[in-house]
Design an enzyme around this catalytic site. Sequence first.
Site, PDB file in Angstrom:
ATOM      1  N   GLY A   1      42.769  35.777  37.784  1.00 17.01           N
ATOM      2  CA  GLY A   1      42.008  34.600  38.191  1.00 17.01           C
ATOM      3  C   GLY A   1      42.455  34.049  39.528  1.00 17.01           C
ATOM      4  O   GLY A   1      41.630  33.649  40.359  1.00 17.01           O
ATOM      5  N   ASP A   2      43.766  34.051  39.764  1.00 19.14           N
ATOM      6  CA  ASP A   2      44.296  33.600  41.053  1.00 19.14           C
ATOM      7  C   ASP A   2      43.802  34.501  42.180  1.00 19.14           C
ATOM      8  O   ASP A   2      43.480  34.038  43.278  1.00 19.14           O
ATOM      9  CB  ASP A   2      45.823  33.610  41.033  1.00 19.14           C
TER      10      ASP A   2
END
Length: 303
Positions: free
Chosen positions: A248-249
């Site tokens: 997600g990052d």
Amino acid sequence: MIYTLTLNPSVDYIMELDSFQKGGLNRSSMESAFPGGKGINVSRVLNILNVSSVALGFAGGFTGEYIKQFLGKDDVRTDFVEVEEASRINVKVKADDETEINGRGPSIAEEHIGQLFDRISSLTGDDIVVLAGSIPGSVPKTFYQEITAQCQIQGTRVVIDAEKNLIQPVLDLKPFLIKPNHHELGEMFDTEIDTIEEAVHYGKKLKVYGVENVMVSMAEKGALLLNGDEVYYSSVPEGELKSSVGAGDSTVAGFLAGLSRGWSVEESFRLGTSAGSATAYSIGLCSKDKVESLFEEIQITKL
């Protein structure tokens, strides 16, 4: 400039064992150590994609020095507030299964919080700040809300990738981007989201607050980006899932990297999903070559 904020960074110490015996002597077969934290991951992936950023947060002791030195060797700029106690160590033991022991982290004094707030208050309308991850117990739970309110005054765009109770108080402050996965989006509305249609429906409910972009990751089902009145869907490229940690990052970093290059929202979204998939299909964070190869496979469709 893009600034990333990690309030409780860590040294992630990974020990790999053939087997693990509780209560006995165990010896690792391989060890590695990396700086951990969602904001730090965003900065590291931005650097992989040749986009500059500055990592902000709190760091202290020998572990804080390790974090800064590691990032410095990777040409990631840092401007951490120095604290007295050492930054935490998170131990991950990988054997037949995986066991994690996460450190508590240092105590943060009011003067340290003030110093960090001063750094953020100096940003301008040309800057983006990424608020990522949880807030340690010694920092007020309203800190993200206070930062976002200040950034709204000075025109700094805010990206938030955090849990429900940290995102909801800032929605009325019109952040530039929030990025829940479909489980987190469902939690915001006390429901379960299983389909693309459901994700679009509840994503639009977030847009009502004035959030400029809502990005929803749905694992093997793909991802969505709601921008203005448009809804974009991203397919998932072929690959073997090795770890979802940092995916997600990486998606956030890829999207911001595309925008910083002057790309369209659609192509920036494509780069974001490429970076997220590349990390999911890797041990550790993505490589530039992996991102570029997956970029060619991803299809973006306007719904």
